[in-house]
Design a protein around this motif. Structure first.
Motif, mmCIF file in Angstrom:
data_model
loop_
_atom_site.group_PDB
_atom_site.id
_atom_site.type_symbol
_atom_site.label_atom_id
_atom_site.label_comp_id
_atom_site.label_asym_id
_atom_site.label_seq_id
_atom_site.Cartn_x
_atom_site.Cartn_y
_atom_site.Cartn_z
ATOM 1 N N ARG A 5 0.827 -1.211 0.000
ATOM 2 C CA ARG A 5 0.000 0.000 0.000
ATOM 3 C C ARG A 5 0.864 1.264 0.000
ATOM 4 N NH1 ARG A 5 -1.458 2.523 4.872
ATOM 5 N NH2 ARG A 5 -0.297 1.729 6.650
ATOM 6 N N LEU A 6 2.074 1.174 0.559
ATOM 7 C CA LEU A 6 2.986 2.319 0.511
ATOM 8 C C LEU A 6 3.474 2.552 -0.917
ATOM 9 C CD1 LEU A 6 5.084 1.737 3.756
ATOM 10 C CD2 LEU A 6 3.183 3.331 3.409
ATOM 11 N N LEU A 7 3.750 1.475 -1.645
ATOM 12 C CA LEU A 7 4.119 1.598 -3.060
ATOM 13 C C LEU A 7 3.003 2.280 -3.831
ATOM 14 C CD1 LEU A 7 5.777 1.018 -5.631
ATOM 15 C CD2 LEU A 7 4.672 -1.239 -5.682
ATOM 16 N N PHE A 8 1.755 1.851 -3.607
ATOM 17 C CA PHE A 8 0.620 2.445 -4.315
ATOM 18 C C PHE A 8 0.536 3.940 -4.033
ATOM 19 C CE2 PHE A 8 -1.758 -1.849 -3.856
ATOM 20 C CZ PHE A 8 -0.951 -2.414 -4.813
ATOM 21 N N TYR A 9 0.757 4.326 -2.775
ATOM 22 C CA TYR A 9 0.684 5.738 -2.407
ATOM 23 C C TYR A 9 1.795 6.561 -3.059
ATOM 24 C CZ TYR A 9 0.785 10.067 0.141
ATOM 25 O OH TYR A 9 0.795 11.408 0.451
ATOM 26 N N VAL A 10 3.041 6.114 -2.926
ATOM 27 C CA VAL A 10 4.149 6.938 -3.427
ATOM 28 C C VAL A 10 4.196 6.957 -4.953
ATOM 29 C CG1 VAL A 10 5.534 6.701 -1.333
ATOM 30 C CG2 VAL A 10 5.915 5.115 -3.224
ATOM 31 N N ALA A 11 3.622 5.980 -5.614
ATOM 32 C CA ALA A 11 3.631 5.933 -7.078
ATOM 33 C C ALA A 11 2.521 6.776 -7.703
ATOM 34 C CB ALA A 11 3.496 4.488 -7.559
ATOM 35 N N TRP A 12 1.446 7.017 -6.951
ATOM 36 C CA TRP A 12 0.287 7.724 -7.478
ATOM 37 C C TRP A 12 0.587 9.195 -7.687
ATOM 38 C CZ3 TRP A 12 -3.984 6.556 -9.791
ATOM 39 C CH2 TRP A 12 -4.969 7.532 -9.921
ATOM 40 N N PRO A 13 0.139 9.858 -8.720
ATOM 41 C CA PRO A 13 -0.656 9.362 -9.830
ATOM 42 C C PRO A 13 0.176 8.991 -11.058
ATOM 43 C CG PRO A 13 -0.684 11.734 -9.923
ATOM 44 C CD PRO A 13 0.205 11.334 -8.749
ATOM 45 N N VAL A 14 1.496 8.949 -10.911
ATOM 46 C CA VAL A 14 2.349 8.639 -12.068
ATOM 47 C C VAL A 14 2.108 7.209 -12.536
ATOM 48 C CG1 VAL A 14 4.723 8.449 -12.903
ATOM 49 C CG2 VAL A 14 4.090 10.319 -11.363
ATOM 50 N N LEU A 15 2.149 6.265 -11.610
ATOM 51 C CA LEU A 15 1.920 4.860 -11.937
ATOM 52 C C LEU A 15 0.862 4.272 -11.013
ATOM 53 C CD1 LEU A 15 5.438 3.215 -12.460
ATOM 54 C CD2 LEU A 15 3.683 3.606 -14.192
ATOM 55 N N ARG A 16 0.109 3.361 -11.572
ATOM 56 C CA ARG A 16 -0.819 2.569 -10.769
ATOM 57 C C ARG A 16 -0.489 1.106 -11.032
ATOM 58 N NH1 ARG A 16 -6.533 0.620 -11.488
ATOM 59 N NH2 ARG A 16 -6.342 1.473 -13.578
ATOM 60 N N PHE A 17 -0.484 0.324 -9.985
ATOM 61 C CA PHE A 17 -0.202 -1.108 -10.057
ATOM 62 C C PHE A 17 -1.500 -1.848 -9.737
ATOM 63 C CE2 PHE A 17 3.579 1.116 -8.828
ATOM 64 C CZ PHE A 17 4.613 0.475 -9.474
ATOM 65 N N ARG A 18 -1.908 -2.743 -10.618
ATOM 66 C CA ARG A 18 -3.077 -3.571 -10.334
ATOM 67 C C ARG A 18 -2.643 -5.027 -10.285
ATOM 68 N NH1 ARG A 18 -7.545 -4.092 -14.549
ATOM 69 N NH2 ARG A 18 -6.620 -6.101 -14.806
ATOM 70 N N PRO A 19 -2.797 -5.679 -9.151
ATOM 71 C CA PRO A 19 -2.372 -7.069 -9.027
ATOM 72 C C PRO A 19 -3.156 -7.988 -9.976
ATOM 73 C CG PRO A 19 -3.039 -6.170 -6.897
ATOM 74 C CD PRO A 19 -3.388 -5.164 -7.925
ATOM 75 N N VAL A 20 -2.437 -8.950 -10.569
ATOM 76 C CA VAL A 20 -3.047 -9.951 -11.439
ATOM 77 C C VAL A 20 -2.910 -11.318 -10.775
ATOM 78 C CG1 VAL A 20 -2.957 -11.068 -13.704
ATOM 79 C CG2 VAL A 20 -2.541 -8.600 -13.519
ATOM 80 N N THR A 21 -1.676 -11.705 -10.483
ATOM 81 C CA THR A 21 -1.387 -12.998 -9.855
ATOM 82 C C THR A 21 -0.393 -12.784 -8.724
ATOM 83 O OG1 THR A 21 -1.681 -14.103 -11.971
ATOM 84 C CG2 THR A 21 -0.552 -15.340 -10.256
ATOM 85 N N PRO A 22 -0.811 -12.983 -7.495
ATOM 86 C CA PRO A 22 -2.156 -13.267 -7.026
ATOM 87 C C PRO A 22 -3.049 -12.036 -7.227
ATOM 88 C CG PRO A 22 -0.734 -12.862 -5.149
ATOM 89 C CD PRO A 22 0.137 -12.829 -6.372
ATOM 90 N N PRO A 23 -4.377 -12.221 -7.154
ATOM 91 C CA PRO A 23 -5.290 -11.115 -7.420
ATOM 92 C C PRO A 23 -5.255 -10.015 -6.362
ATOM 93 C CG PRO A 23 -6.506 -13.098 -6.816
ATOM 94 C CD PRO A 23 -5.064 -13.487 -6.945
ATOM 95 N N GLN A 24 -4.613 -10.288 -5.246
ATOM 96 C CA GLN A 24 -4.444 -9.276 -4.203
ATOM 97 C C GLN A 24 -3.042 -9.429 -3.626
ATOM 98 O OE1 GLN A 24 -7.533 -9.272 -1.277
ATOM 99 N NE2 GLN A 24 -6.470 -7.842 0.059
ATOM 100 N N TYR A 113 11.278 8.064 -9.981
ATOM 101 C CA TYR A 113 11.897 8.000 -8.659
ATOM 102 C C TYR A 113 12.024 9.387 -8.036
ATOM 103 C CZ TYR A 113 12.642 3.053 -9.138
ATOM 104 O OH TYR A 113 12.433 1.714 -9.287
ATOM 105 N N TRP A 114 12.204 10.408 -8.861
ATOM 106 C CA TRP A 114 12.193 11.775 -8.347
ATOM 107 C C TRP A 114 10.824 12.067 -7.726
ATOM 108 C CZ3 TRP A 114 9.040 15.887 -9.642
ATOM 109 C CH2 TRP A 114 9.381 17.112 -9.083
ATOM 110 N N TRP A 115 9.744 11.733 -8.450
ATOM 111 C CA TRP A 115 8.391 11.943 -7.948
ATOM 112 C C TRP A 115 8.140 11.121 -6.683
ATOM 113 C CZ3 TRP A 115 4.343 14.866 -7.705
ATOM 114 C CH2 TRP A 115 3.147 14.339 -7.236
ATOM 115 N N ARG A 116 8.540 9.862 -6.749
ATOM 116 C CA ARG A 116 8.312 8.959 -5.621
ATOM 117 C C ARG A 116 9.002 9.477 -4.362
ATOM 118 N NH1 ARG A 116 10.587 3.057 -4.865
ATOM 119 N NH2 ARG A 116 12.281 4.423 -4.353
ATOM 120 N N GLN A 117 10.193 10.032 -4.492
ATOM 121 C CA GLN A 117 10.916 10.580 -3.350
ATOM 122 C C GLN A 117 10.122 11.726 -2.715
ATOM 123 O OE1 GLN A 117 13.476 9.304 -1.931
ATOM 124 N NE2 GLN A 117 13.778 10.891 -0.404
ATOM 125 N N ARG A 118 9.531 12.569 -3.530
ATOM 126 C CA ARG A 118 8.698 13.654 -3.000
ATOM 127 C C ARG A 118 7.523 13.096 -2.209
ATOM 128 N NH1 ARG A 118 8.314 18.855 -6.019
ATOM 129 N NH2 ARG A 118 6.127 18.585 -5.497
#
Length: 130
Positions: A5-24, A113-118
């Motif tokens: 969930r931290l990855l999802f937060y720091v990546a937003w809105p540049v990238l979004r990750f949607r799990p496929v396998t496993p579905p969560q 990574y510049w965005w993610r650091q911010r």
């Protein structure tokens, strides 16, 4: 660092990750292989990517030795090192293999990574509340 969930937060809105396998994804990263769909800006599909996670929480490092159709090799090491006085040194090291697209993918990664650091700084200042 150890929670998807931290990855999802720091990546937003540049990238979004949607799990496929496993579905969560797990609440806390576990060593293993995770297939995700990547979206630029939250909506433009970039394809899939395997996140191949290994970690050592006692030494404060995590590795994603991932691969996919766009980046055949994405070897990302994250290291945390306490420096004292309540501060931590955070290091990203990434090796990218994307054939002829390597310069483009590397340039995108640098911007990301510049965005993610911010976003990390904002998250830390908020006491990890989001």
């Amino acid at each position: 660092m150890l929670q998807p969930r931290l990855l999802f937060y720091v990546a937003w809105p540049v990238l979004r990750f949607r799990p496929v396998t496993p579905p969560q994804l797990p609440d806390t990263w576990q060593d293993g292989n995770y297939l995700v769909r990547l979206y630029l800006g939250g909506w433009l599909p970039l394809g899939t990517q395997w996140m191949v996670i290994s970690q050592d929480a006692t030494r404060f490092w995590l590795r994603d030795n991932g691969h996919g159709p766009l980046a055949r090799g994405w070897d990302h090491h994250i290291t945390l090192r306490p420096t004292g006085a309540g501060q931590t040194w955070y290091t990203d090291e990434v090796t990218i293999h994307a054939g002829l697209l390597t310069p483009l993918v590397t340039g995108f990664a640098a911007g990301f990574y510049w965005w993610r650091q911010r976003r990390w700084v904002r998250l830390v200042r908020r006491g990890f509340a989001f």
